[in-house]
Design a protein around this motif. Structure first.
Motif, PDB file in Angstrom:
ATOM      1  N   UNK A   1       0.857  -1.192   0.000  1.00 67.12           N
ATOM      2  CA  UNK A   1       0.000   0.000   0.000  1.00 67.12           C
ATOM      3  C   UNK A   1       0.889   1.237   0.000  1.00 67.12           C
ATOM      4  N   UNK A   2       0.410   2.311  -0.563  1.00 63.93           N
ATOM      5  CA  UNK A   2       1.222   3.526  -0.644  1.00 63.93           C
ATOM      6  C   UNK A   2       0.324   4.752  -0.624  1.00 63.93           C
ATOM      7  N   UNK A   3       0.944   5.885  -0.417  1.00 61.11           N
ATOM      8  CA  UNK A   3       0.248   7.163  -0.456  1.00 61.11           C
ATOM      9  C   UNK A   3       0.880   8.000  -1.569  1.00 61.11           C
ATOM     10  N   UNK A   4       0.053   8.651  -2.355  1.00 59.60           N
ATOM     11  CA  UNK A   4       0.553   9.438  -3.483  1.00 59.60           C
ATOM     12  C   UNK A   4       1.198  10.736  -3.006  1.00 59.60           C
ATOM     13  N   UNK A   5       2.266  11.134  -3.683  1.00 54.88           N
ATOM     14  CA  UNK A   5       2.925  12.423  -3.464  1.00 54.88           C
ATOM     15  C   UNK A   5       2.589  13.294  -4.675  1.00 54.88           C
TER      16      UNK A   5
ATOM     17  N   UNK B   1       9.136  22.232  -6.612  1.00 56.19           N
ATOM     18  CA  UNK B   1      10.159  21.910  -7.600  1.00 56.19           C
ATOM     19  C   UNK B   1       9.562  21.597  -8.975  1.00 56.19           C
ATOM     20  N   UNK B   2       8.246  21.586  -9.082  1.00 58.56           N
ATOM     21  CA  UNK B   2       7.639  21.264 -10.365  1.00 58.56           C
ATOM     22  C   UNK B   2       8.027  19.868 -10.830  1.00 58.56           C
ATOM     23  N   UNK B   3       7.965  18.908  -9.922  1.00 59.16           N
ATOM     24  CA  UNK B   3       8.332  17.536 -10.284  1.00 59.16           C
ATOM     25  C   UNK B   3       7.516  17.074 -11.486  1.00 59.16           C
ATOM     26  N   UNK B   4       8.151  16.281 -12.331  1.00 59.54           N
ATOM     27  CA  UNK B   4       7.496  15.861 -13.562  1.00 59.54           C
ATOM     28  C   UNK B   4       6.343  14.885 -13.329  1.00 59.54           C
ATOM     29  N   UNK B   5       6.460  14.085 -12.280  1.00 63.05           N
ATOM     30  CA  UNK B   5       5.456  13.042 -12.044  1.00 63.05           C
ATOM     31  C   UNK B   5       5.073  12.993 -10.568  1.00 63.05           C
ATOM     32  N   UNK B   6       3.836  12.615 -10.278  1.00 59.73           N
ATOM     33  CA  UNK B   6       3.514  12.276  -8.884  1.00 59.73           C
ATOM     34  C   UNK B   6       4.357  11.072  -8.477  1.00 59.73           C
ATOM     35  N   UNK B   7       4.677  10.996  -7.208  1.00 59.05           N
ATOM     36  CA  UNK B   7       5.446   9.863  -6.702  1.00 59.05           C
ATOM     37  C   UNK B   7       4.584   9.065  -5.737  1.00 59.05           C
ATOM     38  N   UNK B   8       5.143   8.011  -5.168  1.00 59.70           N
ATOM     39  CA  UNK B   8       4.449   7.188  -4.177  1.00 59.70           C
ATOM     40  C   UNK B   8       5.387   6.919  -3.014  1.00 59.70           C
TER      41      UNK B   8
ATOM     42  N   UNK C   1       9.551   5.277   6.574  1.00 62.34           N
ATOM     43  CA  UNK C   1      10.454   6.437   6.568  1.00 62.34           C
ATOM     44  C   UNK C   1      11.889   6.049   6.251  1.00 62.34           C
ATOM     45  N   UNK C   2      12.223   4.802   6.446  1.00 60.16           N
ATOM     46  CA  UNK C   2      13.586   4.341   6.184  1.00 60.16           C
ATOM     47  C   UNK C   2      13.819   4.053   4.702  1.00 60.16           C
ATOM     48  N   UNK C   3      12.767   4.067   3.917  1.00 58.18           N
ATOM     49  CA  UNK C   3      12.937   3.719   2.502  1.00 58.18           C
ATOM     50  C   UNK C   3      11.708   4.070   1.669  1.00 58.18           C
ATOM     51  N   UNK C   4      11.742   3.609   0.434  1.00 59.12           N
ATOM     52  CA  UNK C   4      10.567   3.319  -0.393  1.00 59.12           C
ATOM     53  C   UNK C   4       9.746   4.521  -0.860  1.00 59.12           C
ATOM     54  N   UNK C   5      10.440   5.580  -1.277  1.00 59.99           N
ATOM     55  CA  UNK C   5       9.797   6.629  -2.074  1.00 59.99           C
ATOM     56  C   UNK C   5      10.011   6.235  -3.531  1.00 59.99           C
ATOM     57  N   UNK C   6       8.925   6.066  -4.244  1.00 60.15           N
ATOM     58  CA  UNK C   6       9.001   5.620  -5.638  1.00 60.15           C
ATOM     59  C   UNK C   6       8.795   6.836  -6.549  1.00 60.15           C
ATOM     60  N   UNK C   7       9.843   7.211  -7.255  1.00 63.99           N
ATOM     61  CA  UNK C   7       9.804   8.410  -8.105  1.00 63.99           C
ATOM     62  C   UNK C   7      10.641   8.171  -9.355  1.00 63.99           C
ATOM     63  N   UNK C   8      10.551   9.079 -10.301  1.00 64.64           N
ATOM     64  CA  UNK C   8      11.344   8.956 -11.520  1.00 64.64           C
ATOM     65  C   UNK C   8      12.765   9.437 -11.264  1.00 64.64           C
ATOM     66  N   UNK C   9      13.732   8.896 -11.996  1.00 65.19           N
ATOM     67  CA  UNK C   9      15.109   9.370 -11.850  1.00 65.19           C
ATOM     68  C   UNK C   9      15.254  10.875 -12.115  1.00 65.19           C
TER      69      UNK C   9
END
Length: 374
Positions: free
Chosen positions: A51-55, A244-251, A262-270
């Protein structure tokens, strides 16, 4: 035959019951999740397993491309290293422009990659934002002022936010990634991160010794959530992703209680990870806006006395002619910042046997820095 089968079933049941009673029931959850959805071990592409929460982002802004965009010819040594360590992406920013990018294994510019422990450095950025917003007095504020369960603890009452970021907690936690019964394995799959973190005892006074511990980042996240009175995902979106005007929402992966890993697992584009590196290399300034206090950013990038290769959950190398800082995640995820060359390098991959120096810094980082800076 029937007796043998009955004995096998009884023995298996006893083993399963023993594992559950010992607190290792998460192993069955991990196995079930991974059998259905992919590799059994953690992966840079496992965002959908949890499960994740959108950024959310706002008003996306693409990187401006350098006039030499993608004209670089990588050396044979670098190509070999990327292939060996199963790279999934490589991004190079020079003078705030996209100089080079490449993707492998069916990834592209829209693919979300797992930060792993690079998230720890992003967490330190949020601490700076919390200080700016008046939620915290400074990084030296006592954690017990936020988490009262530590107020009467012999060692815990001395624990500060800075101790958590610099891995000088004094906690009795062994960082171990190589067997399924380790606390790190449990942390990755456990349903209640707070319960696990608060059960960890202290073994010595905080601030005395450096010892890398993922539970420190999880405690930092729990304390930060409480002091800002909102979830970390929302705060990251407000303070970083949108400005920062990130290109994509992250998770951001969460446990069953809705608490961020909090120790890991932010899923974002390079590309978006590269913006984080650019922001910190610019001491918190983005297009004329001071998003994070400049002095805090400098403290964040200053090595500690306990370990001159480690800052506020960001790694350092000042021992060579080319000096740099980097965010470092499991399986070879990096955001490398080289201020002297105004360069940011992002590499993601899937390899858990990276060669390291005597201070546990991956030699691959030095290779990338020297190859591209040269």
């Amino acid at each position: 035959m029937k007796k043998t089968l009955t004995a096998i079933i009884a023995g298996t049941s006893a083993i399963v019951a023993g594992i559950y009673l010992s607190g290792y029931g998460f192993i069955f959850k991990a196995f079930a999740m991974n059998v259905k959805k992919g590799p059994i071990t953690p992966s840079s592409d496992d965002a959908e397993k949890f499960p994740s929460r959108s950024i959310p982002n706002l008003h996306p802004e693409l990187w401006q491309k350098d006039t030499d965009y993608n004209t670089l010819v990588l050396s044979e040594r670098l190509v070999g290293e990327l292939k060996k360590t199963r790279a999934s992406s490589l991004i190079v920013i020079r003078n705030n422009k996209l100089l080079y990018e490449n993707y492998w294994k069916d990834h592209d510019a829209s693919s979300l990659m797992n930060s792993f422990s690079m998230a720890k450095g992003i967490l330190s950025i949020l601490v700076g934002c919390a200080i700016d917003d008046g939620y915290l007095e400074s990084e030296n504020q006592l954690v017990s002022s936020v988490l009262p369960q530590y107020k009467n603890n012999r060692y815990g009452k001395h624990l500060t936010f800075a101790h958590l970021m610099t891995m000088q907690t004094g906690l009795d936690w062994k960082e171990e990634y190589h067997h399924p019964f380790s606390e790190n394995s449990k942390q990755y799959f456990v349903e209640d991160l707070a319960q696990q973190a608060f059960e960890v005892e202290f073994k010595e006074m905080p601030g005395c010794n450096y010892e890398y511990q993922s539970v420190a980042a999880q405690l930092l996240g729990l304390a930060l959530r409480k002091v800002i009175r909102k979830d970390l995902t929302t705060y990251l979106s407000e303070k970083i992703w949108k400005p920062l005007g990130m290109e994509r929402p992250a998770q951001w992966s969460i446990d069953e209680k809705g608490v961020e890993k909090a120790f890991c697992c932010i899923h974002a584009t390079p590309r978006d990870f590269a913006k984080i590196g650019q922001l910190i290399m610019q001491n918190g300034n983005w297009k004329g806006m001071q998003l994070i206090n400049e002095d805090y950013c400098q403290r964040m990038l200053t090595p500690t006395k306990a370990n001159d290769a480690f800052c506020f959950t960001v790694w350092a190398d000042d021992e060579h002619q080319l000096k740099y800082r980097f965010f470092y995640g499991f399986l070879g995820q990096f955001i490398i910042m080289i201020p002297e060359k105004q360069m940011v390098i992002v590499k993601t991959g899937f390899y858990n046997r990276l060669d390291v120096d005597e201070k546990k810094r991956p030699l691959q980082v030095k290779l990338f820095a020297e190859e591209f800076a040269g």
